[in-house]
Write an enzyme that holds these catalytic residues in place. Sequence first.
Site, short mmCIF file in Angstrom:
data_model
loop_
_atom_site.label_atom_id
_atom_site.label_comp_id
_atom_site.label_asym_id
_atom_site.label_seq_id
_atom_site.Cartn_x
_atom_site.Cartn_y
_atom_site.Cartn_z
N LYS A 181 0.85 -1.20 0.00
CA LYS A 181 0.00 0.00 0.00
C LYS A 181 0.88 1.25 0.00
O LYS A 181 1.88 1.31 0.73
CB LYS A 181 -0.92 0.00 1.23
CG LYS A 181 -2.03 -1.05 1.10
CD LYS A 181 -2.92 -1.04 2.33
CE LYS A 181 -3.97 -2.14 2.26
NZ LYS A 181 -5.10 -1.84 1.39
N GLU A 215 -13.19 -4.38 9.35
CA GLU A 215 -13.94 -4.74 8.14
C GLU A 215 -15.43 -4.72 8.48
O GLU A 215 -15.80 -5.07 9.61
CB GLU A 215 -13.61 -6.16 7.69
CG GLU A 215 -12.15 -6.43 7.46
CD GLU A 215 -11.88 -7.93 7.28
OE1 GLU A 215 -11.71 -8.34 6.14
OE2 GLU A 215 -11.87 -8.67 8.27
N ASP A 234 -5.53 -14.90 11.02
CA ASP A 234 -5.85 -14.37 9.70
C ASP A 234 -5.37 -12.94 9.52
O ASP A 234 -5.00 -12.54 8.41
CB ASP A 234 -7.37 -14.44 9.49
CG ASP A 234 -7.74 -14.42 8.01
OD1 ASP A 234 -7.01 -15.05 7.22
OD2 ASP A 234 -8.75 -13.79 7.65
N HIS A 239 -0.83 -8.97 8.87
CA HIS A 239 -1.01 -7.55 8.56
C HIS A 239 -0.74 -6.62 9.75
O HIS A 239 -0.03 -5.63 9.63
CB HIS A 239 -2.42 -7.29 8.03
CG HIS A 239 -2.81 -8.18 6.90
ND1 HIS A 239 -1.95 -8.51 5.88
CD2 HIS A 239 -3.98 -8.82 6.61
CE1 HIS A 239 -2.57 -9.31 5.01
NE2 HIS A 239 -3.80 -9.51 5.44
N LYS A 340 -14.23 -8.30 12.31
CA LYS A 340 -15.23 -8.36 11.24
C LYS A 340 -16.53 -7.79 11.77
O LYS A 340 -16.76 -7.78 12.97
CB LYS A 340 -15.44 -9.81 10.82
CG LYS A 340 -14.20 -10.43 10.22
CD LYS A 340 -14.50 -11.75 9.56
CE LYS A 340 -13.25 -12.34 8.94
NZ LYS A 340 -12.64 -11.47 7.92
#
Length: 491
Positions: A181, A215, A234, A239, A340
């Site tokens: 990014k 998210e 995950d 990340h 999430k």
Amino acid sequence: MSHQMHKACDFVLFGAKGDLAMRKLFPALYQLDAAHLLNPDSKVIGVARADWSQEEFVAQVEATLNRFLKEGEFDAEVWNRFSARLDYVKVDMTAPDDFKKLGQAIDQSQRVMVNYLATPPSVFGDICKNLSYAELINDETRIVLEKPIGHDLESSKVINDTVAAYFNENRIYRIDHYLGKDTVQNLLALRFANNLFNSQWNNHAIDHVQITVAETVGLEGRYSYYDKVGQMRDMVQNHLLQLLCMVAMNPPSKLDADSVRDEKVRVLKALHPIDSTNVHKRAVRGQYAAGSIDGKAVVGYSEEDGGGQSQSNTETFVSLRVNVDNWRWAGVPFYLRTGKRMPEKTTEIVVVYKNNPHYIFDKKQQDMVSNRLVIRLQPDEGIRLHVVMKQLGMTEGLNLQNRALNLDFTSDDPNHRTPDAYERLLLESMVGDQSLFVRRDEIEASWTWCDQLIDAWDETGDEVKHYNAGTWGPIGSIALIERDGRSWHEE
Ligand code: NDP
């Protein structure tokens, strides 16, 4: 991170029919061609099990570009150039002789072979073995690996050992797409090209750091995969820890791949362990229950397709208080949060500065937010520095207000297009620069730290705490930071 035209390559995309290839990789390759960043002699060779003819494959790629490029981005001239590079070879990764066929489409005397494995890790071994069998590996051949590299330290070692039997570490490119990014690379520029920030990047000036990756989506039909993995493996293992490293690392002596990665490994090794003695104070895990996102009702985790109303203890939310045990960061907590079904899709790093040692203004204004540097990765990439200013005009006394110095990357140039992270990473794999890829010892250091935390949850029988979809996680996440007299950043 080089900008010179790379040597011509055969970019071989294994898993060319898959979701990642179709949704992200072909559009990224097309954009590189549109920007004239692909060597004119480079080829893109799709590899999959589908019984496609060359024409059918090209038609599939055209259809995916039309679907996933933004309006107006598909250009006939670029497509003519790009489609002429495309080739398709039907290969079953487990069939050695299929790789001989692949060999006929490759020209290693003219081009470097870059193998991109957009496949499950379970076939990495077969692909490497069969590339070797077909004599397609030489000193220049590269391999690009998608996540996940394992689900713990042991399994990551098995994958890495399998690949290392055929490729040297300096030919292995492990993707963490966050590193591609623009704003993450800008963080390097901001920190190491500006003494204003560099000189204040330590525990004398900084109070704490927050990293949020939120998210709004739920599982999107991936229950059976996700339920075995959870948010810690995950998202945090890769990340969030990569972002933490970019913030916390010491200045590398050079900008080459190993100097940067050496510094990141030092950070990972300095992470204070979270184990069964401190896990309840330092970590919160949650799972979404039914709720609403943008005014629309959504089901809870256990009612997702494949969930079967189960009593799963898999976390969809994690927040952590992490310490980096070194001189620069002693006493500066890093609060990490990811989940999430959050209220908004956002990724941001917030660096919160300490207050001045003595306050001279009206005490009623003392709660005014301290200096903050907000580095936003999505949805709109940019950097904002919050400062306290005098209110404009004549007022009685010296009244203060919060203002922001705004470096919005889109405002300088109305035609600016933020490249997708994959564009940068695909280009770097062709150029042969590993700076933005994850080295084996980084993966292992990060799994070592995460495994200890996950084991602590198991040992202590930690149950997930439920939160309603559309909220910022369980109440414990707010308590985690408020116990320290701080709060999550909100704009
Ligand atoms: P898909 O299941 O959509 O695609 C995987 C591809 O691998 C398919 O084309 C499949 O072929 C191929 N494949 C699997 N086994 C074999 C085999 N024995 N021989 C030949 N081909 C085989 O997965 P994704 O594209 O979503 O993901 C690929 C990898 O990337 C996964 O490891 C995933 O975790 C990772 N990833 C994916 C992301 C995404 O956004 N999708 C994001 C980050 C990582 P076939 O079509 O013939 O079955």
